[in-house]
Design an enzyme around this catalytic site. Structure first.
Site, mmCIF file in Angstrom:
data_model
loop_
_atom_site.group_PDB
_atom_site.id
_atom_site.type_symbol
_atom_site.label_atom_id
_atom_site.label_comp_id
_atom_site.label_asym_id
_atom_site.label_seq_id
_atom_site.Cartn_x
_atom_site.Cartn_y
_atom_site.Cartn_z
ATOM 1 N N CYS A 1 -24.171 35.414 -9.180
ATOM 2 C CA CYS A 1 -24.127 33.976 -10.283
ATOM 3 C C CYS A 1 -23.983 32.830 -9.566
ATOM 4 C CB CYS A 1 -22.948 34.626 -11.380
ATOM 5 S SG CYS A 1 -23.169 33.363 -12.698
ATOM 6 N N GLU B 1 -23.317 43.756 -12.300
ATOM 7 C CA GLU B 1 -22.182 44.686 -12.496
ATOM 8 C C GLU B 1 -21.838 45.002 -14.078
ATOM 9 O OE1 GLU B 1 -20.367 40.567 -12.728
ATOM 10 O OE2 GLU B 1 -21.978 41.611 -11.585
ATOM 11 N N HIS C 1 -25.681 39.073 -13.516
ATOM 12 C CA HIS C 1 -24.514 39.810 -13.297
ATOM 13 C C HIS C 1 -24.968 41.391 -13.095
ATOM 14 C CE1 HIS C 1 -21.317 36.826 -13.420
ATOM 15 N NE2 HIS C 1 -22.215 36.260 -14.271
#
Length: 221
Positions: free
Chosen positions: A82, A195, A193
């Site tokens: 990001c 994750e 993202h």
């Protein structure tokens, strides 16, 4: 996984818990730190970021981490996430002009207002937030077993405009096709993202834990 020691750069502005949790889930050892001495003991680096570009650069400088990030991004497997991707660029136009780390050629700019107006009169929302397809453009080790056009999670108001087309690794669509990933040598970075992106994101992060930093001739600058 191989128990890789993953340094996660803590400069007070990143989504560290989610990243560290994903690394540990995949069998890696997450070393979250703002100390160069601790980060230097790891074999790979994740550079996350959430917030405004200028604030993040100031926080990085205040913790004396800029030089370490520059060196790490050239010497070991390195993943930007990001704002951690945006800060690798030369500059950003977010809330004024700000210098970036200058590791990759390009700048960070806002979505042009004229592109946000849809034909039906509605306006696309900024920030761009939610799930969107990631269209892979290179055969990169981090994309191994990640389905083409898999959905990844995005939250951003600005995007990267690379000055070197050869570093573009993936794009996504919001108002128009925009740069969603870049790759060069041992460095890889995403606007989205991983994750927070379910199985596809975990697969990409798992690939990073075993990546030796070699991406072949397609992403060498």
């Amino acid at each position: 996984m191989n128990g890789a020691r993953v340094g996660i750069v803590d400069y007070g502005m990143g989504n560290l818990y989610s990243v560290a949790k994903a690394v540990e889930y995949l069998g890696g050892k997450a070393v979250v730190s703002d100390q160069v001495s601790e980060l230097a003991t790891t074999d790979r680096i994740i550079f996350p970021g959430v917030g405004a570009f200028g604030d993040c650069m100031a926080a990085l400088e205040a913790r004396e981490l800029s030089d370490f990030v520059r060196v790490a991004a050239q010497t070991r497997p390195f993943l930007g996430i990001c704002l951690g991707m945006q800060m690798l660029m030369d500059s950003s136009a977010e809330h004024g002009e700000h210098a970036g780390l200058g590791l990759l050629p390009g700048r960070v700019i806002p979505f042009p207002e004229e592109t946000l107006q849809k034909p039906d009169g509605q306006r696309l929302k900024i920030p761009h937030m939610g799930w969107n397809e990631l269209h892979q453009l290179v055969d990169h080790p981090l994309f191994a077993s990640v389905p083409q056009n898999a959905q990844f999670y995005f939250v951003h108001s600005y995007y990267v405009e690379p000055a070197a087309p050869e570093i573009l690794a993936a794009f996504s669509d919001y108002a128009f096709p925009f740069c969603a990933a870049v790759a060069a040598d041992n460095l890889f970075a995403l606007q989205c993202h991983p994750e927070k992106s379910g199985n596809a994101g975990l697969r990409l992060l798992g690939n990073f834990l075993t990546w030796d930093g070699d991406c072949g001739s397609q992403c060498v600058i």
